[in-house]
Design a protein around this motif. Structure first.
Motif, short mmCIF file in Angstrom:
data_model
loop_
_atom_site.label_atom_id
_atom_site.label_comp_id
_atom_site.label_asym_id
_atom_site.label_seq_id
_atom_site.Cartn_x
_atom_site.Cartn_y
_atom_site.Cartn_z
N ARG A 49 -2.92 3.52 -6.12
CA ARG A 49 -3.09 3.24 -7.55
C ARG A 49 -2.05 2.22 -8.00
NH1 ARG A 49 -2.09 8.99 -10.18
NH2 ARG A 49 -3.52 9.50 -8.48
N ALA B 65 -3.99 -7.78 -7.63
CA ALA B 65 -4.79 -7.02 -6.67
C ALA B 65 -4.55 -5.53 -6.86
CB ALA B 65 -4.42 -7.42 -5.23
N THR B 66 -5.63 -4.79 -6.91
CA THR B 66 -5.55 -3.33 -7.03
C THR B 66 -6.04 -2.70 -5.73
OG1 THR B 66 -7.72 -3.29 -8.10
CG2 THR B 66 -5.78 -3.29 -9.52
N GLY C 257 -10.23 -3.85 1.30
CA GLY C 257 -10.85 -3.17 0.16
C GLY C 257 -10.13 -3.31 -1.16
N TRP C 258 -9.13 -4.20 -1.21
CA TRP C 258 -8.45 -4.41 -2.48
C TRP C 258 -9.34 -5.24 -3.41
CZ3 TRP C 258 -2.80 -3.91 -3.50
CH2 TRP C 258 -2.14 -3.21 -2.49
N ASN C 259 -9.24 -4.98 -4.69
CA ASN C 259 -9.91 -5.81 -5.69
C ASN C 259 -8.96 -6.94 -6.04
OD1 ASN C 259 -10.90 -6.89 -8.16
ND2 ASN C 259 -12.05 -5.00 -8.53
N VAL C 260 -9.33 -8.17 -5.72
CA VAL C 260 -8.42 -9.31 -5.81
C VAL C 260 -8.89 -10.32 -6.85
CG1 VAL C 260 -7.29 -11.17 -4.53
CG2 VAL C 260 -7.84 -9.03 -3.36
N ARG C 261 -7.99 -10.72 -7.71
CA ARG C 261 -8.27 -11.79 -8.65
C ARG C 261 -7.16 -12.83 -8.56
NH1 ARG C 261 -8.05 -9.28 -13.35
NH2 ARG C 261 -6.45 -10.36 -14.56
N PRO D 252 -7.55 0.00 -2.89
CA PRO D 252 -8.62 0.99 -2.86
C PRO D 252 -8.02 2.39 -2.99
CG PRO D 252 -8.14 0.22 -0.65
CD PRO D 252 -7.31 -0.63 -1.57
N VAL E 98 -0.95 -1.81 -9.26
CA VAL E 98 -1.34 -3.21 -9.09
C VAL E 98 -0.27 -3.98 -8.33
CG1 VAL E 98 -0.33 -3.88 -11.32
CG2 VAL E 98 -2.15 -5.29 -10.31
N SER F 110 0.83 -1.21 0.00
CA SER F 110 0.00 0.00 0.00
C SER F 110 0.86 1.25 0.00
CB SER F 110 -0.93 0.01 1.22
OG SER F 110 -1.82 -1.08 1.19
N ALA G 119 -8.63 -8.56 0.69
CA ALA G 119 -10.07 -8.35 0.49
C ALA G 119 -10.67 -7.52 1.62
CB ALA G 119 -10.77 -9.69 0.37
#
Length: 259
Positions: free
Chosen positions: A202, A252-253, A230-234, A255, A204, A196, A227
């Motif tokens: 911003r 992971a991107t 608030g990270w977007n995780v794939r 927040p 990845v 972070s 998660a």
């Protein structure tokens, strides 16, 4: 891609050795990378081979201790340094993943956390990154500097970065790389904090881990912590990059940071 190494590896004694898998009690399955070799030539792509130096003697204490079921006797620093002294299968998979998805690092500032031997960050340098910083503990700096001094297409710097110290200046990045660094649940919050601080809302995080290593709780903690924050995780299967279905690649991107 069926070939992991383009050439034979070299053992601690300097003799060419035949390819072999080495196992120990810390792995649920044998590693595909020869951890006894001082040098490896890793085929990231048919047109990209990266030569990497390892420090098997530094890794031997962790391996021997695990075999004797006495990992508690290792200090945190010894454990981190030992595991970083060799290339892990998940790092090879992530390097190959980056080559196949070069757009993720092209013209980006890239920082590798817990770089160890530096394979993944060096692969990013070959895939269009504008600048790469390899970070790890002081004990691994000589190894990183050795691997970063080759003929690279972009600038690669080597820095000490202590995740546990919130005052330690985090290198700014568009992309953070982290392969097989969540060795213990306790370090996961520090890892996520470090990513972070590097990304600042911003970019990845590209991470990878191998379930065969046996760090299941730490790997679950990494995904859960990302998660929960608030990270977007794939998560993508990494088997396509190393023919090993126990490997996962995480994208992971973070927040957005509040202003």
């Amino acid at each position: 891609m069926d070939t992991l190494l383009k050439t034979s590896s070299t053992s601690e004694e300097g003799d060419a050795v035949q390819w072999r898998s080495l196992g120990s009690s810390i792995w649920e399955e044998p590693s595909l990378v020869n951890h006894a070799a001082t040098s490896l030539c890793i085929q990231v792509h048919e047109q990209l081979n990266i030569c990497i130096q390892q420090a098997p003697r530094l890794a031997a204490r962790c391996d021997d201790t695990a075999t004797n079921h006495d990992t508690a006797s290792l200090t945190t620093t010894e454990r981190e340094s030992a595991t970083g002294a060799t290339v892990w299968d998940a790092a090879v998979a992530l390097a190959r993943y980056i080559h196949a998805h070069r757009q993720l690092v092209t013209n980006c500032r890239v920082v590798e956390l817990g770089a160890g031997c530096g394979l993944v960050g060096i692969a990013a340098a070959h895939c269009g990154a504008s600048h790469v910083v390899l970070t790890d503990r002081e004990e691994l700096q000589p190894l990183l500097r050795t691997n970063a001094c080759g003929d690279l297409p972009t600038a690669v710097d080597v820095h000490v970065f202590d995740w546990s110290d919130e005052k330690d200046l985090a290198p700014r990045a568009d992309v953070v790389l982290a392969s097989e660094v969540a060795y213990d649940e306790e370090v996961v919050p520090q890892l996520v904090n470090a990513a972070s601080r590097c990304l600042q809302g911003r970019g990845v995080l590209l991470a990878s881990f191998d379930g065969a290593v046996g760090r299941h709780s730490a790997n679950r903690a990494l995904l859960t912590t990302l998660a929960d924050r608030g990270w977007n995780v794939r998560v993508e299967p990494g088997g396509a990059w190393l023919h090993r279905d126990t490997i996962s690649v995480v994208l992971a991107t973070p927040p957005p940071q509040s202003t």
